[in-house]
Motif scaffolding. Structure first.
Motif, mmCIF file in Angstrom:
data_model
loop_
_atom_site.group_PDB
_atom_site.id
_atom_site.type_symbol
_atom_site.label_atom_id
_atom_site.label_comp_id
_atom_site.label_asym_id
_atom_site.label_seq_id
_atom_site.Cartn_x
_atom_site.Cartn_y
_atom_site.Cartn_z
ATOM 1 N N ARG A 1 -52.895 100.362 88.993
ATOM 2 C CA ARG A 1 -52.592 98.763 88.878
ATOM 3 C C ARG A 1 -53.752 98.343 87.855
ATOM 4 O O ARG A 1 -54.766 99.022 87.247
ATOM 5 N N ILE A 2 -53.779 97.679 86.864
ATOM 6 C CA ILE A 2 -54.001 96.917 86.066
ATOM 7 C C ILE A 2 -55.640 95.412 85.696
ATOM 8 O O ILE A 2 -54.894 94.790 86.722
ATOM 9 N N GLU A 3 -56.030 95.547 85.679
ATOM 10 C CA GLU A 3 -57.787 94.169 85.516
ATOM 11 C C GLU A 3 -57.543 93.290 84.641
ATOM 12 O O GLU A 3 -57.512 94.173 83.411
ATOM 13 N N GLN A 4 -57.472 91.716 84.545
ATOM 14 C CA GLN A 4 -56.767 91.645 83.112
ATOM 15 C C GLN A 4 -58.103 90.018 83.119
ATOM 16 O O GLN A 4 -58.142 89.186 83.984
ATOM 17 N N GLU A 5 -58.218 89.677 82.479
ATOM 18 C CA GLU A 5 -58.990 88.117 82.298
ATOM 19 C C GLU A 5 -58.276 87.348 81.939
ATOM 20 O O GLU A 5 -57.409 87.826 81.053
ATOM 21 N N VAL A 6 -58.323 86.367 82.750
ATOM 22 C CA VAL A 6 -57.443 85.704 82.573
ATOM 23 C C VAL A 6 -57.942 84.069 81.815
ATOM 24 O O VAL A 6 -57.495 82.559 81.827
ATOM 25 N N GLY A 7 -59.645 83.823 81.247
ATOM 26 C CA GLY A 7 -60.221 82.974 80.535
ATOM 27 C C GLY A 7 -61.245 82.535 81.875
ATOM 28 O O GLY A 7 -61.757 82.832 82.762
ATOM 29 N N GLN A 8 -62.503 82.007 81.133
ATOM 30 C CA GLN A 8 -63.543 81.833 81.237
ATOM 31 C C GLN A 8 -64.187 82.607 82.820
ATOM 32 O O GLN A 8 -64.555 82.036 83.800
ATOM 33 N N ASN A 9 -64.487 84.095 82.558
ATOM 34 C CA ASN A 9 -64.871 84.771 83.139
ATOM 35 C C ASN A 9 -64.589 85.341 84.552
ATOM 36 O O ASN A 9 -64.553 85.185 85.500
ATOM 37 N N ALA A 10 -62.914 84.816 84.462
ATOM 38 C CA ALA A 10 -61.863 85.141 85.517
ATOM 39 C C ALA A 10 -60.459 85.917 85.370
ATOM 40 O O ALA A 10 -60.248 86.603 84.155
ATOM 41 N N PHE A 11 -60.367 86.783 87.170
ATOM 42 C CA PHE A 11 -59.693 88.080 86.139
ATOM 43 C C PHE A 11 -58.650 88.146 87.740
ATOM 44 O O PHE A 11 -58.831 87.259 88.790
ATOM 45 N N LEU B 1 -37.445 79.973 90.423
ATOM 46 C CA LEU B 1 -38.860 80.723 90.584
ATOM 47 C C LEU B 1 -39.439 80.010 91.494
ATOM 48 O O LEU B 1 -40.631 80.712 92.052
ATOM 49 N N SER B 2 -38.832 78.879 92.124
ATOM 50 C CA SER B 2 -39.219 78.653 93.501
ATOM 51 C C SER B 2 -39.420 79.577 95.022
ATOM 52 O O SER B 2 -37.841 80.179 94.385
ATOM 53 N N GLY B 3 -40.389 80.190 95.383
ATOM 54 C CA GLY B 3 -39.768 81.514 96.255
ATOM 55 C C GLY B 3 -40.064 82.378 95.902
ATOM 56 O O GLY B 3 -39.803 83.909 97.044
ATOM 57 N N HIS B 4 -40.255 82.735 94.732
ATOM 58 C CA HIS B 4 -39.746 83.957 93.809
ATOM 59 C C HIS B 4 -40.893 84.241 93.116
ATOM 60 O O HIS B 4 -41.620 85.710 92.370
ATOM 61 N N THR B 5 -41.867 84.212 93.340
ATOM 62 C CA THR B 5 -43.678 83.929 92.605
ATOM 63 C C THR B 5 -44.606 83.985 93.657
ATOM 64 O O THR B 5 -44.325 83.721 94.986
ATOM 65 N N GLU B 6 -45.538 84.449 93.518
ATOM 66 C CA GLU B 6 -47.222 84.405 94.578
ATOM 67 C C GLU B 6 -48.330 84.173 94.082
ATOM 68 O O GLU B 6 -48.501 84.721 93.363
ATOM 69 N N GLU B 7 -48.898 82.727 94.483
ATOM 70 C CA GLU B 7 -50.062 82.749 94.067
ATOM 71 C C GLU B 7 -51.129 83.583 93.956
ATOM 72 O O GLU B 7 -51.612 84.029 95.430
ATOM 73 N N ARG B 8 -51.441 84.206 93.360
ATOM 74 C CA ARG B 8 -52.639 85.957 92.970
ATOM 75 C C ARG B 8 -53.846 84.565 92.923
ATOM 76 O O ARG B 8 -53.783 84.088 92.187
ATOM 77 N N PRO B 9 -54.932 84.689 93.559
ATOM 78 C CA PRO B 9 -56.208 84.498 93.503
ATOM 79 C C PRO B 9 -57.292 85.503 92.242
ATOM 80 O O PRO B 9 -56.469 86.350 91.759
ATOM 81 N N TYR B 10 -57.869 84.229 91.874
ATOM 82 C CA TYR B 10 -58.749 84.944 90.199
ATOM 83 C C TYR B 10 -59.946 84.679 91.729
ATOM 84 O O TYR B 10 -60.560 84.275 92.009
ATOM 85 N N PHE B 11 -60.552 85.740 90.830
ATOM 86 C CA PHE B 11 -62.282 86.223 90.904
ATOM 87 C C PHE B 11 -63.015 86.620 89.629
ATOM 88 O O PHE B 11 -62.877 86.639 89.121
ATOM 89 N N TYR B 12 -64.284 85.664 89.976
ATOM 90 C CA TYR B 12 -64.973 85.219 88.679
ATOM 91 C C TYR B 12 -66.036 86.578 88.361
ATOM 92 O O TYR B 12 -66.220 88.333 88.806
ATOM 93 N N LYS B 13 -66.599 87.115 87.105
ATOM 94 C CA LYS B 13 -66.965 88.137 86.828
ATOM 95 C C LYS B 13 -67.904 88.183 87.912
ATOM 96 O O LYS B 13 -68.239 89.930 87.823
ATOM 97 N N GLY B 14 -68.558 88.010 88.130
ATOM 98 C CA GLY B 14 -70.007 87.791 89.546
ATOM 99 C C GLY B 14 -69.592 88.405 90.396
ATOM 100 O O GLY B 14 -69.785 89.282 90.949
ATOM 101 N N GLN B 15 -68.221 88.085 91.435
ATOM 102 C CA GLN B 15 -67.760 88.826 92.203
ATOM 103 C C GLN B 15 -67.023 89.849 91.812
ATOM 104 O O GLN B 15 -67.474 91.056 92.979
ATOM 105 N N VAL B 16 -66.625 89.909 90.315
ATOM 106 C CA VAL B 16 -65.807 91.811 90.479
ATOM 107 C C VAL B 16 -66.636 92.924 90.060
ATOM 108 O O VAL B 16 -66.886 93.484 90.823
#
Length: 319
Positions: free
Chosen positions: A78-88, A199-214
């Motif tokens: 797996r890869i951890e990716q920052e998606v902006g504003q200290n969210a991963f 696209l409907s039904g084939h995607t999954e809303e992935r949670p983002y986690f902030y830097k402090g949590q990670v």
């Protein structure tokens, strides 16, 4: 070497091993391990790259002003990716990610210390002209595809789908003699699939986690793995690291791919397997104690469930 190859990839710890008109092999190494990247020129403006990393983290030297569409398939790890504003967010085994490589420089982390997958990249201006020129009648519009999946700046993730698995599984074992032609066929197949996908039904809303949590989750993992003779309850970990129980469990699973107790059982059994292999003088009961089991029989049962063999069977199987 095509311009796309020359411009896109460089970094302070990257060494070019092989370079030709159609292929480039690079090795990335630092104190945490090593990664290999093997790029193939498929069409003008199109590359396919195998990624094999055995490291905890690396620094990406990616920089380009090109207009890109990139597709990543995660086979293992797996890869951890920052998606902006200290969210991963996290790309996990079976996932397909589509993005424009806007957030792709800086520190990249592999929480499981390994990652294996394939990346396919399109330099839009060139590829949008050259693919239809090479394949008369090919109907997929790359710019429309980019608009479909990259309408905002965040990556678009499609969780494991049988069709995606079919397309990519065949790319991991390609005979050398047919590689270039086969890559072309599979790239076109992938584009057709993405173009037709509803696209409907084939995607999954992935949670983002902030830097402090990670950071707290990584500190929990470090505590749990530094001394395997110790055991902690979830409540103890929650209180010690000042993180609520449910966010702690959810974030840990997203970062490391499994619940805390499952992760630690697998970690203990893999460490026990390494001891069974490396030190034949250690008795099974001693190894059980070293990985936090007071009962050798409970250890043997857990080892069998995880590794498919009893500790003695595993040791005897090692040549």
């Amino acid at each position: 070497m095509p311009e796309l190859f020359r411009e896109m990839y460089y970094g302070p710890n990257v060494q070019n091993l092989i370079e030709s008109d159609d292929c480039k092999v690079m090795r990335l190494s630092d104190n945490s391990g090593e990664g290999m990247m093997t790029l193939y020129h498929v069409f003008p403006g199109v590359f396919l790259m195998y990624n094999d990393f055995h490291m905890k983290e690396c620094i990406s030297g990616f920089q380009t002003d090109m207009d890109l569409l990139c597709i990543d398939h995660c086979r293992e790890g797996r890869i951890e990716q920052e998606v902006g504003q200290n969210a991963f967010s996290y790309l996990e085994a079976g996932d397909l990610r589509v993005d424009r490589r806007i957030h792709h420089s800086g520190k990249v982390e592999f929480p499981l210390s390994h990652y294996h997958g394939i990346s396919i990249g399109f330099q839009m201006e060139t590829a949008a002209k050259e693919i239809p020129a090479s394949m008369k009648g090919f109907s997929v519009d790359l710019y429309e595809l980019q608009k479909k999946y990259c309408s905002d700046r965040t990556p678009y993730v499609i969780p494991g789908e049988p069709a995606i698995e079919h397309i990519f599984s065949e790319l991991y074992n390609v005979p050398v003699k047919i590689k270039k032609d086969y890559f072309r066929i599979k790239v076109l197949e992938l584009l057709l699939y993405l173009d037709a996908l509803e696209l409907s039904g084939h995607t999954e809303e992935r949670p983002y986690f902030y830097k402090g949590q990670v950071e707290k989750i990584k500190a929990i993992q470090a505590l749990l793995t530094q001394d395997l003779t110790k055991n902690y309850t979830l409540e103890e970990l929650s209180a010690r690291f000042d993180i609520a129980l449910t966010p702690m469990k959810n974030c840990f699973k997203s970062v490391y791919g499994s619940p805390i107790f499952t992760y630690m059982r697998n970690y203990r059994m893999n460490y026990a397997a390494s001891l069974l292999k490396s030190d034949k003088s250690l008795k099974v009961a001693e190894i059980a104690g070293l990985v936090g089991y007071d009962s050798p029989s409970k250890f043997a049962s857990a080892f069998h469930q995880t590794m498919g063999k009893t500790p003695l069977e595993y040791r005897k199987s090692i040549i």
